[in-house]
Motif scaffolding. Structure first.
Motif, PDB file in Angstrom:
ATOM      1  N   LEU A  26       0.794  -1.277   0.015  1.00 42.16           N
ATOM      2  CA  LEU A  26       0.084   0.116  -0.086  1.00 42.16           C
ATOM      3  C   LEU A  26       0.903   1.136   0.046  1.00 42.16           C
ATOM      4  O   LEU A  26       0.225   2.157   0.451  1.00 42.16           O
ATOM      5  CB  LEU A  26      -1.151  -0.019   1.246  1.00 42.16           C
ATOM      6  N   ARG A  27       2.076   1.177  -0.464  1.00 45.00           N
ATOM      7  CA  ARG A  27       2.899   2.251  -0.486  1.00 45.00           C
ATOM      8  C   ARG A  27       2.872   2.710  -2.039  1.00 45.00           C
ATOM      9  O   ARG A  27       2.719   2.012  -3.002  1.00 45.00           O
ATOM     10  CB  ARG A  27       4.475   1.991  -0.019  1.00 45.00           C
ATOM     11  N   SER A  28       2.840   4.152  -1.951  1.00 41.74           N
ATOM     12  CA  SER A  28       3.034   4.780  -3.125  1.00 41.74           C
ATOM     13  C   SER A  28       4.166   4.328  -4.317  1.00 41.74           C
ATOM     14  O   SER A  28       5.284   4.158  -3.567  1.00 41.74           O
ATOM     15  CB  SER A  28       3.127   6.268  -3.167  1.00 41.74           C
ATOM     16  N   LYS A  29       3.894   4.069  -5.394  1.00 47.18           N
ATOM     17  CA  LYS A  29       4.785   3.274  -6.360  1.00 47.18           C
ATOM     18  C   LYS A  29       6.052   4.386  -6.724  1.00 47.18           C
ATOM     19  O   LYS A  29       6.923   4.115  -6.929  1.00 47.18           O
ATOM     20  CB  LYS A  29       4.183   3.047  -7.629  1.00 47.18           C
ATOM     21  N   GLY A  30       5.690   5.826  -6.602  1.00 49.33           N
ATOM     22  CA  GLY A  30       6.754   6.654  -6.736  1.00 49.33           C
ATOM     23  C   GLY A  30       7.452   7.134  -5.448  1.00 49.33           C
ATOM     24  O   GLY A  30       8.597   7.693  -5.566  1.00 49.33           O
ATOM     25  N   HIS A  31       6.749   7.201  -4.327  1.00 47.45           N
ATOM     26  CA  HIS A  31       7.247   7.498  -3.234  1.00 47.45           C
ATOM     27  C   HIS A  31       6.989   6.756  -1.989  1.00 47.45           C
ATOM     28  O   HIS A  31       5.694   6.836  -1.355  1.00 47.45           O
ATOM     29  CB  HIS A  31       6.646   9.174  -2.905  1.00 47.45           C
ATOM     30  N   PRO A  32       7.649   5.879  -1.528  1.00 39.43           N
ATOM     31  CA  PRO A  32       7.457   4.910  -0.527  1.00 39.43           C
ATOM     32  C   PRO A  32       7.440   5.514   0.877  1.00 39.43           C
ATOM     33  O   PRO A  32       6.606   4.798   1.529  1.00 39.43           O
ATOM     34  CB  PRO A  32       8.730   4.242  -0.553  1.00 39.43           C
ATOM     35  N   GLU A  33       7.526   6.652   1.129  1.00 37.82           N
ATOM     36  CA  GLU A  33       7.252   7.409   2.499  1.00 37.82           C
ATOM     37  C   GLU A  33       5.658   7.910   2.432  1.00 37.82           C
ATOM     38  O   GLU A  33       5.164   8.140   3.406  1.00 37.82           O
ATOM     39  CB  GLU A  33       7.994   8.452   2.567  1.00 37.82           C
ATOM     40  N   ILE A  34       5.067   7.593   1.326  1.00 43.09           N
ATOM     41  CA  ILE A  34       3.552   7.770   1.060  1.00 43.09           C
ATOM     42  C   ILE A  34       2.877   6.559   0.912  1.00 43.09           C
ATOM     43  O   ILE A  34       3.212   5.623   0.214  1.00 43.09           O
ATOM     44  CB  ILE A  34       3.415   8.669  -0.108  1.00 43.09           C
ATOM     45  N   LEU A  35       1.735   6.629   1.853  1.00 43.35           N
ATOM     46  CA  LEU A  35       1.010   5.321   1.766  1.00 43.35           C
ATOM     47  C   LEU A  35      -0.265   5.659   1.446  1.00 43.35           C
ATOM     48  O   LEU A  35      -0.922   6.818   1.934  1.00 43.35           O
ATOM     49  CB  LEU A  35       1.041   4.377   3.278  1.00 43.35           C
TER      50      LEU A  35
END
Length: 377
Positions: free
Chosen positions: A272-281
Motif C-alpha cells: 500500500l505504498r505509493s509506487k513513486g514515493h515509498p514514504e507515502i501510503l
C-alpha cells in the motif's frame, strides 16, 4: 519530533490514526489528521435514506469524537502535496511537514463530466442526493425506472444492483409494483461485478421481474427526451433515472501530479505504498487498488498501513501485507441479504440471500460507530 500526517477522516484514515495513537509512544511520532469538513459520515447508510426514510443526521459524527485524544485534528483542505520537500499545503495557507504521509481521501463525485447528469439523474452517493431521490420515489406514480452507472470505477460496486433490488421491494411495499418497470443497465458482461455472485443476482432479477441489459456503457444523456444512450449504440428511455455519477480520485492527488489518468493514487497492492514515493501510503477509494472502492476494503487496508508505519518508526520489518481482503453485504430486499468475503486469491462463495445475513448487516450499521473507527474490529 517525527510526524505522521493523515489526509482524510473517513473510515480508513480514522482507523489508522487511532491504531497509531494506541500503539506508538508519544516520543516516537506525532500524529496529525487533516480533514476538510471535520465530520465523519457513514456512507453505506445513504441507501437507507433514499429507500427507508432514515434520517441522514444519524449517519454523521464529529470527527473529533471518534479520535483518540492524542491525535491532533486540523479541519482544513489539503490543496497540494510536495513529495520532495515532504509537506502538505493547506487551503488556509499553512504548510505541514511529514515524515510519513497517509492518503485516505476517498473518491470524488464529478457529475459534470457527463453532460445532462444533474438535470436527468438521481443517485444515493450523498446525503442531499439521497433525500432528493427519496422525494422523487415518493411522488413516482409508475413508469420505467432505469438503474445504471455513468462510468467505472465507482464506490461500492454492488450498489447499483442492490439499488435495483431495493426499488423492487420499495414499490412492492407501495403496492404499485405492477405499474413499475425496472431496467438495469450493466457496463460489464454480467449483471454483478463479482463473477461468482452474478448468477445469484441474475436469478434474483428474474424472480422479481427486473429486466437487465449487459454491455451498456453510457455515452450520453438526453434530459429533454428522457433517454440514455450507450457507446454500443443502444438507446433506453426512462421516466426515472437512477445513475451512479462519474468518479475520480482525490483532487489534491491529481493536482500534485501523484495520480494516474483518473486521478487515482498508484500504490503497491500488497504494501500500500505509493509506487513513486515509498514514504507515502495510500488506502481506500482514492487508490488504484484492484478491489472494491468501499469502507469494507479500507477497514482492512488501514490495519496494514498502521502496522507498516509502526515498523518504519521502529526499524523492524513490516508485519503484514494487504491480501485484498474485503467483507461486505448485498441487501436483496424483503429482509434478505448476502454476505460476501473475498481477497485477491479467493473469490466470494455463492450463497443464497437470507434473513441471518440481513440481520448481520443491520447490526453492523448500528455497531459501526462503537467498533469500526476505533480499530477494535
Amino acid at each position: 519530533m517525527k510526524q505522521i500526517v493523515i489526509l482524510g477522516g473517513g473510515v480508513g484514515g480514522t482507523i489508522v490514526a487511532n491504531l497509531l495513537a494506541r500503539r506508538l509512544r508519544p516520543d516516537e511520532a506525532a500524529i496529525l489528521l487533516i480533514d476538510k469538513e471535520g465530520r465523519h459520515v457513514y456512507q453505506p447508510g445513504f441507501m437507507q435514506v433514499a429507500f427507508e426514510r432514515k434520517d441522514p443526521r444519524r449517519l454523521e459524527r464529529a470527527e473529533r469524537r471518534l479520535l483518540r485524544q492524542r491525535v491532533r485534528l486540523v479541519t482544513d483542505e489539503a490543496v497540494r502535496i510536495d513529495p520532495v520537500a515532504r509537506n502538505v499545503h493547506l487551503a488556509g495557507g499553512e504548510a505541514v511537514s511529514y515524515d510519513r504521509l497517509v492518503i485516505a481521501l476517498g473518491a470524488r463525485l464529478v457529475p459534470e463530466e457527463l453532460p445532462g447528469f444533474t438535470e436527468a439523474a438521481h443517485h444515493f452517493y450523498t446525503s442531499d442526493a439521497s433525500l432528493k431521490l427519496r422525494r422523487a420515489l415518493e411522488g413516482f406514480p409508475g413508469g420505467r425506472v432505469v438503474v445504471t452507472v455513468a462510468s467505472v470505477p465507482y464506490k461500492c460496486p454492488p450498489a447499483p444492483a442492490e439499488a435495483a433490488c431495493q426499488l423492487d421491494y420499495y414499490f412492492k411495499k407501495r403496492r404499485i409494483r405492477d405499474k413499475v418497470e425496472i431496467h438495469f443497465l450493466s457496463p460489464l458482461s454480467r449483471v454483478f461485478p463479482l463473477e461468482s455472485i452474478s448468477p445469484i443476482v441474475e436469478r434474483l432479477f428474474a424472480d422479481h421481474g427486473i429486466r437487465f441489459t449487459i454491455f451498456f456503457n453510457v455515452e450520453s444523456l438526453d434530459p429533454a427526451k428522457k433517454v440514455v444512450r450507450s457507446i454500443e449504440g443502444e438507446e433506453v428511455p426512462y421516466d426515472l433515472l437512477v445513475m451512479v455519477p462519474p468518479h475520480r480520485g482525490a483532487k489534491v492527488v491529481e493536482d500534485s501530479g501523484l495520480g494516474d489518468r483518473g486521478g487515482w493514487l498508484p500504490v503497491d497492492k500488497h504494501s500500500l505504498r505509493s509506487k513513486g514515493h515509498p514514504e507515502i501510503l495510500g488506502l481506500g477509494d482514492c487508490t488504484d487498488l484492484p478491489v472494491s472502492k468501499s469502507g469494507a476494503a479500507a477497514h482492512f487496508q488501514a490495519k496494514v498501513v498502521a502496522e507498516s508505519l509502526i515498523a518504519d518508526f521502529r526499524g523492524t520489518p513490516a508485519a503484514r501485507q494487504y491480501d485484498g481482503r474485503v467483507m461486505c453485504y448485498f441487501d436483496a430486499g424483503y429482509h434478505k441479504a448476502m454476505a460476501m468475503a473475498f481477497d485477491y486469491a479467493h473469490p466470494p462463495r455463492p450463497r443464497e440471500p437470507g434473513l441471518r445475513e440481513w440481520i448481520g448487516k443491520r447490526v453492523l450499521n448500528r455497531a459501526y460507530w462503537t467498533l469500526v473507527p476505533s480499530g477494535r474490529v
